[in-house]
Design a protein around this motif. Structure first.
Motif, PDB file in Angstrom:
ATOM      1  N   UNK A   1       0.836  -1.208   0.000  1.00  0.00           N
ATOM      2  CA  UNK A   1       0.000   0.000   0.000  1.00  0.00           C
ATOM      3  C   UNK A   1       0.867   1.253   0.000  1.00  0.00           C
ATOM      4  N   UNK A   2       1.895   1.270   0.840  1.00  0.00           N
ATOM      5  CA  UNK A   2       2.790   2.414   0.885  1.00  0.00           C
ATOM      6  C   UNK A   2       3.560   2.565  -0.422  1.00  0.00           C
ATOM      7  N   UNK A   3       3.969   1.441  -0.993  1.00  0.00           N
ATOM      8  CA  UNK A   3       4.771   1.502  -2.217  1.00  0.00           C
ATOM      9  C   UNK A   3       3.983   2.086  -3.385  1.00  0.00           C
ATOM     10  N   UNK A   4       2.690   1.829  -3.414  1.00  0.00           N
ATOM     11  CA  UNK A   4       1.856   2.304  -4.525  1.00  0.00           C
ATOM     12  C   UNK A   4       1.621   3.804  -4.483  1.00  0.00           C
ATOM     13  N   UNK A   5       1.762   4.416  -3.308  1.00  0.00           N
ATOM     14  CA  UNK A   5       1.428   5.839  -3.177  1.00  0.00           C
ATOM     15  C   UNK A   5       2.599   6.636  -2.615  1.00  0.00           C
ATOM     16  N   UNK A   6       3.751   6.648  -3.288  1.00  0.00           N
ATOM     17  CA  UNK A   6       4.909   7.389  -2.781  1.00  0.00           C
ATOM     18  C   UNK A   6       4.693   8.893  -2.847  1.00  0.00           C
ATOM     19  N   UNK A   7       5.235   9.593  -1.843  1.00  0.00           N
ATOM     20  CA  UNK A   7       5.121  11.048  -1.795  1.00  0.00           C
ATOM     21  C   UNK A   7       6.467  11.643  -1.408  1.00  0.00           C
ATOM     22  N   UNK A   8       6.758  12.831  -1.940  1.00  0.00           N
ATOM     23  CA  UNK A   8       8.043  13.472  -1.704  1.00  0.00           C
ATOM     24  C   UNK A   8       8.064  14.201  -0.370  1.00  0.00           C
TER      25      UNK A   8
ATOM     26  N   UNK B   1      12.065  11.399  -6.245  1.00  0.00           N
ATOM     27  CA  UNK B   1      11.508  11.805  -7.546  1.00  0.00           C
ATOM     28  C   UNK B   1      12.066  10.925  -8.667  1.00  0.00           C
ATOM     29  N   UNK B   2      11.639   9.674  -8.681  1.00  0.00           N
ATOM     30  CA  UNK B   2      12.120   8.672  -9.634  1.00  0.00           C
ATOM     31  C   UNK B   2      10.910   8.035 -10.319  1.00  0.00           C
ATOM     32  N   UNK B   3      11.008   7.834 -11.630  1.00  0.00           N
ATOM     33  CA  UNK B   3       9.946   7.158 -12.366  1.00  0.00           C
ATOM     34  C   UNK B   3      10.108   5.649 -12.211  1.00  0.00           C
ATOM     35  N   UNK B   4       9.103   4.993 -11.659  1.00  0.00           N
ATOM     36  CA  UNK B   4       9.174   3.550 -11.464  1.00  0.00           C
ATOM     37  C   UNK B   4       8.672   2.816 -12.707  1.00  0.00           C
ATOM     38  N   UNK B   5       9.469   1.861 -13.157  1.00  0.00           N
ATOM     39  CA  UNK B   5       9.097   1.071 -14.331  1.00  0.00           C
ATOM     40  C   UNK B   5       9.153  -0.421 -14.035  1.00  0.00           C
TER      41      UNK B   5
ATOM     42  N   UNK C   1       3.033   9.275 -10.744  1.00  0.00           N
ATOM     43  CA  UNK C   1       4.035   9.408 -11.800  1.00  0.00           C
ATOM     44  C   UNK C   1       5.229  10.235 -11.332  1.00  0.00           C
ATOM     45  N   UNK C   2       6.416   9.718 -11.614  1.00  0.00           N
ATOM     46  CA  UNK C   2       7.635  10.440 -11.277  1.00  0.00           C
ATOM     47  C   UNK C   2       8.043  10.347  -9.834  1.00  0.00           C
ATOM     48  N   UNK C   3       7.383   9.483  -9.068  1.00  0.00           N
ATOM     49  CA  UNK C   3       7.717   9.310  -7.657  1.00  0.00           C
ATOM     50  C   UNK C   3       7.815   7.823  -7.359  1.00  0.00           C
TER      51      UNK C   3
END
Length: 410
Positions: free
Chosen positions: A88-95, A161-165, A175-177
């Protein structure tokens, strides 16, 4: 970067998936008797400290709470608590300073563990001119008697601030986090620890207080320092020891590693704005070229470590970014240089700061330019591990690591 206290203890990494454990001490004196566990006795030596802290993988009638720990852990595993929370935490990363949903997820997890006496609003952003966001998303909860002794457990919670692929169904939805530094794992492990400690509290097996600290803004915002300034260490009961966790991807699964003494260098970042007079590239004599001046500054900064530091000291000065010009035939009016300095002592880190300022100013002036040097508002001091506690943790590692030992890291 932990709590930024002058005395820090040992860091070790215990990777399960990716899992690490960092242990640090605060300014208060270390006393092996002042730990919030019952059924203890006077230790005869440092080797006995583990028993006093209740670390025993073989429960017995004289160590009742060890069975409580194992039962609580099993309940968490049976409910798939760690996997569900971490994903759950991994899906919603915040800066940094924007961890609103992360904080809410942590609170929901605490409440599911019957932990409701938490406080929020920690880690307020006091540098709004530098960092976006109000901050204040840190969470703190005390478990135990509410009286001394008090031990603090800490985890960070912000992302990068990294794009996860990655090809997983729980990859970042922002996006971008991305949680590319493992703070989702850190917070999950701390929540699991909170669940175990809550069970011990309910059974009256904590003789003291364990403070649980979820820290925002670790990635450059000095969130731990903000929380310290807000009183997380000094409020009653005051914290005597602090423990934290960090993932480390280069260690094998189940390995615990660390070393006494300096482990991580202190760090600061700098920006140098070199200003000259721009003009046409065909007429350089009518300009004051900041590109040439900046090139000389980059080369001169390399002499800091090789010629200004003692061979017995360790330091780093790296220029990592150069931003200059818009087109091929125009000499720009300014160049921006960015980089980092690192050192194994705070004194040396501050010396490196001064060297960067003086050398860049002198070289810029020699080329007819000016330079404006700025650094982080809060530099990060080094992590120095306490040798005595490292001996104790080595014994713990022997019980917990997959290879039955503490691996001494380089």
């Amino acid at each position: 970067i932990l709590l930024r206290r002058r005395r820090m203890m040992m860091m070790m990494y215990h990777r399960i998936g990716y899992l690490g454990l960092t242990i640090c001490t605060l300014l208060l004196p270390w006393n092996v008797q002042s730990l919030p566990f019952k059924h203890s006795r006077q230790p005869e030596s440092t080797d006995d400290i583990g028993n006093e802290m209740g670390i025993d993988s073989h429960p017995s009638s004289s160590n009742d709470w060890s069975a409580t720990v194992q039962n609580a852990l099993q309940d968490l595993l049976d409910s798939n608590f760690h996997v569900n929370v971490r994903r759950e935490l991994h899906k919603t990363p915040e800066l940094l300073f924007n961890e609103e949903e992360t904080s809410a997820s942590i609170i929901r997890a605490l409440e599911s563990l019957n932990i409701t006496n938490y406080s929020t609003g920690w880690g307020v952003n006091i540098h709004r001119d530098v960092f976006d966001g109000t901050g204040g998303y840190g969470v703190v909860v005390d478990i135990g008697t509410g009286k001394p002794p008090c031990v603090l457990l800490r985890a960070d919670m912000d992302a990068l601030p990294v794009l996860e692929e990655t090809p997983v169904d729980f990859r970042s939805q922002n996006a971008g986090k991305m949680h590319a530094c493992g703070h989702d794992g850190h917070s999950t492990m701390l929540l699991g620890a909170a669940g175990v400690l809550k069970r011990m509290e309910e059974l009256g097996e904590l003789d003291g207080t364990v403070r649980i600290m979820f820290q925002p803004a670790e990635e450059g915002g000095a969130g731990g320092k903000r929380m310290r300034e807000e009183g997380v260490l000094s409020m009653y009961p005051p914290v005597e020891h602090a423990f934290a966790m960090h993932l480390w991807p280069t260690l094998g699964s189940g390995v615990i590693a660390g070393r006494p003494g300096a482990l991580f260098a202190g760090a600061d970042a700098f920006e140098l704005v070199v200003t000259g007079v721009g003009g046409h590239a065909a007429m350089p004599h009518l300009t004051v070229d900041p590109v040439v001046a900046s090139s000389a500054i980059v080369l001169s900064l390399q002499s800091i470590v090789s010629r200004h530091l003692s061979p017995s000291e360790s330091g780093v000065c790296s220029v990592t970014m150069i931003d200059a010009g818009e087109t091929f035939n125009v000499i720009p009016s300014k160049v921006v240089l960015r980089g980092t300095i690192r050192a194994l002592s705070t004194t040396l880190l501050l010396e490196l700061q001064e060297k960067v300022k003086k050398i860049s100013a002198a070289v810029a002036e020699a080329h007819g330019c000016s330079v404006n040097a700025t650094f982080w508002r809060d530099y990060y001091p080094p992590t120095v591990n306490d040798a005595e506690l490292f001996d104790f943790v080595t014994g713990v590692a022997e019980d917990l690591s997959i290879d039955g030992k503490m691996t001494i890291t380089d």
